[in-house]
Structure formats: structure tokens, C-alpha cells
Scaffold this motif. Structure first.
Motif, PDB file in Angstrom:
ATOM      1  N   GLN A 175       0.837  -1.175   0.000  1.00  0.00           N
ATOM      2  CA  GLN A 175       0.000   0.000   0.000  1.00  0.00           C
ATOM      3  C   GLN A 175       0.890   1.248   0.000  1.00  0.00           C
ATOM      4  N   VAL A 176       0.517   2.245  -0.787  1.00  0.00           N
ATOM      5  CA  VAL A 176       1.330   3.447  -0.923  1.00  0.00           C
ATOM      6  C   VAL A 176       1.228   4.283   0.342  1.00  0.00           C
ATOM      7  N   GLN A 177       2.384   4.750   0.815  1.00  0.00           N
ATOM      8  CA  GLN A 177       2.445   5.709   1.907  1.00  0.00           C
ATOM      9  C   GLN A 177       3.177   6.949   1.428  1.00  0.00           C
ATOM     10  N   LEU A 178       2.716   8.095   1.892  1.00  0.00           N
ATOM     11  CA  LEU A 178       3.273   9.374   1.475  1.00  0.00           C
ATOM     12  C   LEU A 178       3.746  10.139   2.703  1.00  0.00           C
ATOM     13  N   VAL A 179       4.961  10.672   2.632  1.00  0.00           N
ATOM     14  CA  VAL A 179       5.517  11.423   3.758  1.00  0.00           C
ATOM     15  C   VAL A 179       6.027  12.765   3.247  1.00  0.00           C
ATOM     16  N   GLU A 180       5.417  13.840   3.749  1.00  0.00           N
ATOM     17  CA  GLU A 180       5.817  15.186   3.349  1.00  0.00           C
ATOM     18  C   GLU A 180       6.874  15.738   4.283  1.00  0.00           C
ATOM     19  N   SER A 181       7.686  16.638   3.758  1.00  0.00           N
ATOM     20  CA  SER A 181       8.664  17.358   4.569  1.00  0.00           C
ATOM     21  C   SER A 181       8.986  18.684   3.897  1.00  0.00           C
ATOM     22  N   GLY A 182       9.642  19.564   4.647  1.00  0.00           N
ATOM     23  CA  GLY A 182      10.112  20.807   4.064  1.00  0.00           C
ATOM     24  C   GLY A 182       9.329  22.048   4.445  1.00  0.00           C
ATOM     25  N   GLY A 183       8.254  21.879   5.179  1.00  0.00           N
ATOM     26  CA  GLY A 183       7.492  23.053   5.590  1.00  0.00           C
ATOM     27  C   GLY A 183       8.231  23.869   6.636  1.00  0.00           C
ATOM     28  N   GLY A 184       7.670  25.027   6.962  1.00  0.00           N
ATOM     29  CA  GLY A 184       8.286  25.871   7.973  1.00  0.00           C
ATOM     30  C   GLY A 184       7.751  27.276   7.932  1.00  0.00           C
ATOM     31  N   LEU A 185       8.441  28.155   8.623  1.00  0.00           N
ATOM     32  CA  LEU A 185       8.088  29.563   8.687  1.00  0.00           C
ATOM     33  C   LEU A 185       9.005  30.349   7.761  1.00  0.00           C
ATOM     34  N   VAL A 186       8.424  31.176   6.921  1.00  0.00           N
ATOM     35  CA  VAL A 186       9.214  31.960   5.981  1.00  0.00           C
ATOM     36  C   VAL A 186       8.583  33.341   5.855  1.00  0.00           C
ATOM     37  N   GLU A 187       9.407  34.328   5.581  1.00  0.00           N
ATOM     38  CA  GLU A 187       8.891  35.688   5.414  1.00  0.00           C
ATOM     39  C   GLU A 187       8.274  35.855   4.023  1.00  0.00           C
ATOM     40  N   PRO A 188       7.363  36.790   3.877  1.00  0.00           N
ATOM     41  CA  PRO A 188       6.812  37.069   2.541  1.00  0.00           C
ATOM     42  C   PRO A 188       7.929  37.342   1.535  1.00  0.00           C
ATOM     43  N   GLY A 189       7.763  36.764   0.350  1.00  0.00           N
ATOM     44  CA  GLY A 189       8.782  36.877  -0.680  1.00  0.00           C
ATOM     45  C   GLY A 189       9.815  35.777  -0.638  1.00  0.00           C
ATOM     46  N   ARG A 219      -3.704   9.209  -5.920  1.00  0.00           N
ATOM     47  CA  ARG A 219      -4.990   8.496  -5.996  1.00  0.00           C
ATOM     48  C   ARG A 219      -5.758   8.740  -4.698  1.00  0.00           C
ATOM     49  N   SER A 220      -6.066   7.717  -3.945  1.00  0.00           N
ATOM     50  CA  SER A 220      -6.841   7.924  -2.718  1.00  0.00           C
ATOM     51  C   SER A 220      -5.961   8.077  -1.484  1.00  0.00           C
ATOM     52  N   ARG A 221      -4.673   8.099  -1.659  1.00  0.00           N
ATOM     53  CA  ARG A 221      -3.752   8.170  -0.524  1.00  0.00           C
ATOM     54  C   ARG A 221      -3.335   9.605  -0.255  1.00  0.00           C
ATOM     55  N   TRP A 222      -3.223   9.916   1.035  1.00  0.00           N
ATOM     56  CA  TRP A 222      -2.819  11.245   1.464  1.00  0.00           C
ATOM     57  C   TRP A 222      -1.727  11.135   2.516  1.00  0.00           C
ATOM     58  N   GLY A 223      -0.807  12.090   2.491  1.00  0.00           N
ATOM     59  CA  GLY A 223       0.140  12.200   3.575  1.00  0.00           C
ATOM     60  C   GLY A 223      -0.484  12.927   4.757  1.00  0.00           C
ATOM     61  N   LEU A 224       0.294  13.072   5.827  1.00  0.00           N
ATOM     62  CA  LEU A 224      -0.199  13.750   7.021  1.00  0.00           C
ATOM     63  C   LEU A 224      -0.100  15.259   6.929  1.00  0.00           C
ATOM     64  N   GLY A 225       0.656  15.734   5.960  1.00  0.00           N
ATOM     65  CA  GLY A 225       0.738  17.169   5.748  1.00  0.00           C
ATOM     66  C   GLY A 225       1.950  17.813   6.393  1.00  0.00           C
ATOM     67  N   THR A 226       2.313  18.983   5.868  1.00  0.00           N
ATOM     68  CA  THR A 226       3.402  19.779   6.437  1.00  0.00           C
ATOM     69  C   THR A 226       2.946  21.236   6.462  1.00  0.00           C
ATOM     70  N   GLN A 227       3.206  21.886   7.576  1.00  0.00           N
ATOM     71  CA  GLN A 227       2.721  23.250   7.763  1.00  0.00           C
ATOM     72  C   GLN A 227       3.645  24.260   7.081  1.00  0.00           C
ATOM     73  N   VAL A 228       3.044  25.149   6.329  1.00  0.00           N
ATOM     74  CA  VAL A 228       3.765  26.277   5.727  1.00  0.00           C
ATOM     75  C   VAL A 228       3.144  27.558   6.285  1.00  0.00           C
ATOM     76  N   THR A 229       3.971  28.386   6.871  1.00  0.00           N
ATOM     77  CA  THR A 229       3.516  29.659   7.418  1.00  0.00           C
ATOM     78  C   THR A 229       4.336  30.780   6.810  1.00  0.00           C
ATOM     79  N   VAL A 230       3.646  31.721   6.195  1.00  0.00           N
ATOM     80  CA  VAL A 230       4.300  32.871   5.574  1.00  0.00           C
ATOM     81  C   VAL A 230       3.923  34.105   6.381  1.00  0.00           C
ATOM     82  N   SER A 231       4.903  34.647   7.082  1.00  0.00           N
ATOM     83  CA  SER A 231       4.621  35.761   7.974  1.00  0.00           C
ATOM     84  C   SER A 231       5.900  36.524   8.273  1.00  0.00           C
ATOM     85  N   SER A 232       5.743  37.823   8.475  1.00  0.00           N
ATOM     86  CA  SER A 232       6.893  38.633   8.878  1.00  0.00           C
ATOM     87  C   SER A 232       6.928  38.777  10.395  1.00  0.00           C
TER      88      SER A 232
END
Length: 110
Positions: free
Chosen positions: A1-15, A97-110
């Protein structure tokens, strides 16, 4: 069964920029699209970008700023996000297809 793992999210400033990764395990068929979706607080989940053999698709709001790519040997999908805006703040989910990862948070803020 396919499993998906996201990474790379974080806090970044606009632009700023971030690159998300989605590593897939299991059997991935190249003719099925893999995609990135996002969900902001109080909003519905929406498609951001998708990629299948030979084609890509983007939401209008991210065209020209985001780029989806896929490493076929590693079964990994990337989302390069440039010129980030506060409205890009969301949890980003990888989908196959019908598989989803758990997600990674992206926050864009100064």
C-alpha cells in the motif's frame, strides 16, 4: 500500500522560498498523477499543483511562483515555492490516488 511522507514546511517571510518534498513508498504508477493540495484554517482543501507523465497543472493563484517536479527513480515529488505570500499559509498535503500524507505546515509571515 502506498504511503506518502511530506517534509520541508516551515516559517518563511513574505517573498521567501520553500521546497516541499513528498516521498512515496509502495508501487507508484507513472500514469497516475501525484499532487499537492493545501488547506488553510476555515477553508476547504484545494489543489495546488499536480504532475503526471508529461504534464503539470497549477492553481491560478500559484502559477508562475510554484513549480512541481518528480524524481521518478526516488518516487519523490517536490513543490518549489517562490515569492511566497501570507495567503499561501496552509497545511500542504501530498496526494496519490486515494492516498494522502499527514501534511506539512507552511507559514508565511513577517
Amino acid at each position: 500500500q502506498v504511503q506518502l511522507v511530506e517534509s520541508g514546511g516551515g516559517l518563511v517571510e513574505p517573498g521567501g522560498s520553500l521546497r516541499l518534498s513528498c516521498a512515496a513508498s509502495g508501487t507508484i504508477e507513472s500514469f497516475w498523477a501525484m499532487g499537492w493540495h493545501r488547506q488553510a484554517p476555515g477553508k476547504q482543501r484545494e489543489l495546488v499543483a499536480a504532475i503526471s507523465a508529461g504534464s503539470t497543472d497549477y492553481a491560478e493563484s500559484v502559477k508562475g511562483r510554484f513549480t512541481i517536479s518528480r524524481d521518478w527513480l526516488k518516487d519523490t515529488v517536490y513543490l518549489q515555492m517562490n515569492s511566497l505570500k501570507p495567503e499561501d499559509t496552509a497545511i500542504y498535503y501530498c496526494n496519490y490516488r486515494s492516498r494522502w500524507g499527514l501534511g506539512t505546515q507552511v507559514t508565511v509571515s513577517s
